[in-house]
Design an enzyme around this catalytic site. Structure first.
Site, short mmCIF file in Angstrom:
data_model
loop_
_atom_site.label_atom_id
_atom_site.label_comp_id
_atom_site.label_asym_id
_atom_site.label_seq_id
_atom_site.Cartn_x
_atom_site.Cartn_y
_atom_site.Cartn_z
CB SER A 122 -11.39 64.89 -33.35
OG SER A 122 -11.50 63.56 -33.83
CE1 TYR A 136 -14.45 63.62 -29.05
CE2 TYR A 136 -14.18 62.72 -31.25
CZ TYR A 136 -13.64 63.28 -30.12
OH TYR A 136 -12.29 63.51 -30.05
C1 BGC Z 1 -10.87 60.12 -30.44
C2 BGC Z 1 -10.21 58.78 -30.23
C3 BGC Z 1 -10.16 58.02 -31.54
C4 BGC Z 1 -9.58 58.87 -32.64
C5 BGC Z 1 -9.57 58.16 -33.99
C6 BGC Z 1 -10.23 60.85 -31.58
O1 BGC Z 1 -10.86 62.06 -31.78
O2 BGC Z 1 -10.77 60.89 -29.24
O3 BGC Z 1 -10.91 58.06 -29.25
O4 BGC Z 1 -9.34 56.86 -31.36
O5 BGC Z 1 -10.30 60.06 -32.74
O6 BGC Z 1 -10.80 57.58 -34.30
#
Ligand code: BGC
Length: 261
Positions: free
Chosen positions: A145, A158
């Protein structure tokens, strides 16, 4: 289209929804055989399998919890039993939930870590063992991410899991490069998926996200799947240990776009 993918086999964890679903479809279009993993809710996975098989692809849906050794093993077993082996393993399954860190429960921390980081470890380990046993130059792709780089308050678990995915990817890429196994990551930004559906249904929240995206639209799952197909193919043969950001420029510090600072 990447002709070298033709006839090869992929496992896509969390392959029934969102980005995983787009990747499964794209790889089936590339004429790969695909094991589409899901954890709960067989409906969408079975439907995708049906559509892909009707369209001439080869896919099966397999229920498994990627945070367990038996779960990932059952995905490999399905690939071997139904399609004769494994060439590409995509650790895509992930989850997130918002909580202020001083209120974040140990249970939620562990749930997120278990799917997002332990699941990546277990999937990669299973794939690597298969590649080593069969002397195969397989590939692994980990879904990270933008939050492997951008801190994300109220999503500390996360962000920590994705930071872990980054260094795990780099470390095992180095560890197995000499064996011809390539390992890369993809860092999506804001993508239109079920994880984000509620947030982007609210115009105010959507706009506040758009303000963070220089390219000025919410990304499509297919745009992430395109990077996955390239990383899976031999067209990326000299690429290992890297992360491709598919984020419309979100990680470029958009607050500085007018030269401020
Ligand atoms: C998340 C999303 C978020 C994006 C940007 C991703 O890793 O799963 O929920 O919108 O990052 O912040």
């Amino acid at each position: 289209m990447y002709s070298d993918l033709f006839g090869k086999t992929a496992v896509v964890t969390g392959g029934s929804k969102g980005i995983g679903n787009a990747i499964s479809r794209r790889l089936a279009e590339e004429k790969m055989s695909v094991v589409i993993n899901y954890n709960s809710g067989s409906g969408q996975a079975e439907q995708t399998v049906e559509e892909l098989n009707k369209a001439g692809g080869k896919a099966i849906a397999v229920q498994a919890d990627v945070g367990t050794e038996s779960g990932v093993q059952s995905l490999l077993d399905a690939a071997v039993e139904h399609f004769g082996g494994l060439d590409v393993w995509i650790n895509n399954a992930g989850m997130e939930n918002r909580a202020q860190t001083h209120e974040l429960s140990l249970e939620d921390w562990e749930k997120v870590m278990n799917v997002n980081l332990t699941g990546v470890f277990l999937g990669a380990k299973t794939a690597i063992n298969h590649y080593l046993a069969h002397n195969k130059k397989g590939t692994i792709i980990n879904m990270s991410s933008v939050h492997q780089r951008i801190p994300w308050p109220t999503f500390a678990h996360y962000a920590a899991s994705k930071g872990g995915v980054k260094l795990f990817t780099e470390t095992i890429a180095l560890e197995y490069a000499k064996r011809g196994i390539r390992v890369n990551a993809i860092a999506p930004g804001a993508i239109q998926t079920p994880i984000n559906a509620e947030k982007f249904a609210d115009p105010e929240q959507k706009q506040s996200t758009l303000n963070l995206i220089p390219i000025n639209y919410i990304g499509k799952p297919e745009e992430v799947a395109a990077a996955a197909a390239w990383l899976a193919s031999n067209e990326s043969s000299y690429v290992t240990g890297t992360t491709i950001f598919v984020d419309g420029g979100m990680s470029l510090y958009p607050e500085f776009s007018e030269g401020n600072g």
